[in-house]
Design a protein around this motif. Structure first.
Motif, short mmCIF file in Angstrom:
data_model
loop_
_atom_site.label_atom_id
_atom_site.label_comp_id
_atom_site.label_asym_id
_atom_site.label_seq_id
_atom_site.Cartn_x
_atom_site.Cartn_y
_atom_site.Cartn_z
N SER A 23 1.23 7.25 -3.48
CA SER A 23 0.51 6.78 -3.01
C SER A 23 -0.52 7.91 -2.45
CB SER A 23 0.25 5.56 -1.77
OG SER A 23 0.58 6.35 -0.54
N ILE A 24 -1.92 7.70 -2.70
CA ILE A 24 -2.95 9.17 -2.59
C ILE A 24 -4.04 8.37 -1.95
CG2 ILE A 24 -4.53 10.61 -3.64
CD1 ILE A 24 -2.07 11.33 -6.18
N THR A 25 -4.18 8.10 -1.04
CA THR A 25 -5.85 8.40 -0.04
C THR A 25 -6.75 10.17 -0.02
OG1 THR A 25 -4.39 9.04 2.29
CG2 THR A 25 -4.28 7.01 1.15
N ASP A 43 -9.95 7.05 1.21
CA ASP A 43 -9.61 5.60 0.71
C ASP A 43 -8.79 6.07 -1.00
OD1 ASP A 43 -12.36 4.33 1.52
OD2 ASP A 43 -13.39 6.41 0.39
N ARG A 44 -7.85 4.81 -0.74
CA ARG A 44 -7.21 5.08 -2.06
C ARG A 44 -7.49 5.30 -2.92
NH1 ARG A 44 -0.92 2.29 -0.79
NH2 ARG A 44 -0.51 3.31 -2.22
N MET A 45 -6.77 6.02 -3.03
CA MET A 45 -7.33 6.29 -4.89
C MET A 45 -6.16 5.91 -6.27
SD MET A 45 -9.92 9.43 -5.79
CE MET A 45 -10.44 9.08 -7.26
N THR A 46 -5.62 5.27 -7.23
CA THR A 46 -4.37 4.94 -8.05
C THR A 46 -4.41 6.42 -8.80
OG1 THR A 46 -5.03 2.33 -7.71
CG2 THR A 46 -3.77 3.07 -9.42
N THR A 91 -3.98 13.33 1.57
CA THR A 91 -2.21 12.68 1.30
C THR A 91 -2.01 11.99 0.28
OG1 THR A 91 -3.66 12.36 4.34
CG2 THR A 91 -0.65 11.81 2.99
N GLU A 95 6.93 6.98 -1.30
CA GLU A 95 7.16 6.54 -0.96
C GLU A 95 9.14 6.41 -0.98
OE1 GLU A 95 4.75 2.78 -1.61
OE2 GLU A 95 2.51 3.93 -1.48
N THR A 102 5.74 13.28 2.36
CA THR A 102 4.28 13.38 2.37
C THR A 102 3.62 15.02 2.54
OG1 THR A 102 3.78 11.90 4.16
CG2 THR A 102 2.06 12.84 3.18
#
Length: 128
Positions: free
Chosen positions: A14-16, A20-23, A83, A87, A92
């Motif tokens: 996962s990326i923020t 805001d989360r980006m895919t 970040t 997972e 991280t």
């Protein structure tokens, strides 16, 4: 205590960016974990010499465009905090005061954005 996943790679990521989360797409994510480049050169007599120069930490990521990313806005933002969380592997990666760089390209068939990198002066890797 040793990280139990130190020899495991891949899985969910996962990326923020600024919260805001980006895919990310199914493509690879490549991190530049050092801020120095060392080059070996040969002197005229064949002996070795080395030069070093600073560089930015970085991460090359292909994103899925989804409902659309306003890349003009992303590229104009002077500082971002990113970040990246592995997972399934308890790692991280944190980039502080970074910036989007590169030239985004959108593949209309897959929705994948390529040509983008995150680069900045501060990087930290954390193991859970």
């Amino acid at each position: 205590m040793a990280n139990e996943c130190c020899d495991s790679f891949g899985g969910r990521i996962s990326i923020t960016v600024d919260g805001d989360r980006m895919t990310p797409s199914e493509g690879d994510i490549t991190i530049d974990p050092t801020n120095i480049v060392v080059t070996g050169i040969a002197n005229q007599d064949g002996s070795a010499a080395y030069t070093s120069k600073p560089k930015l930490y970085g991460a090359e990521i292909n994103f899925r465009n989804g409902c659309g990313i306003l890349w003009d806005d992303k590229l104009r933002k002077c500082k971002i905090d990113v970040t990246i969380v592995e997972e399934d592997n308890s790692r991280t990666h944190i980039f502080t005061g970074a910036r989007f760089t590169g030239e985004p390209r959108l593949n209309l068939s897959s929705g994948e954005i390529t040509g983008v990198k995150i680069e900045g002066p501060q990087y930290q890797k954390l193991n859970s």
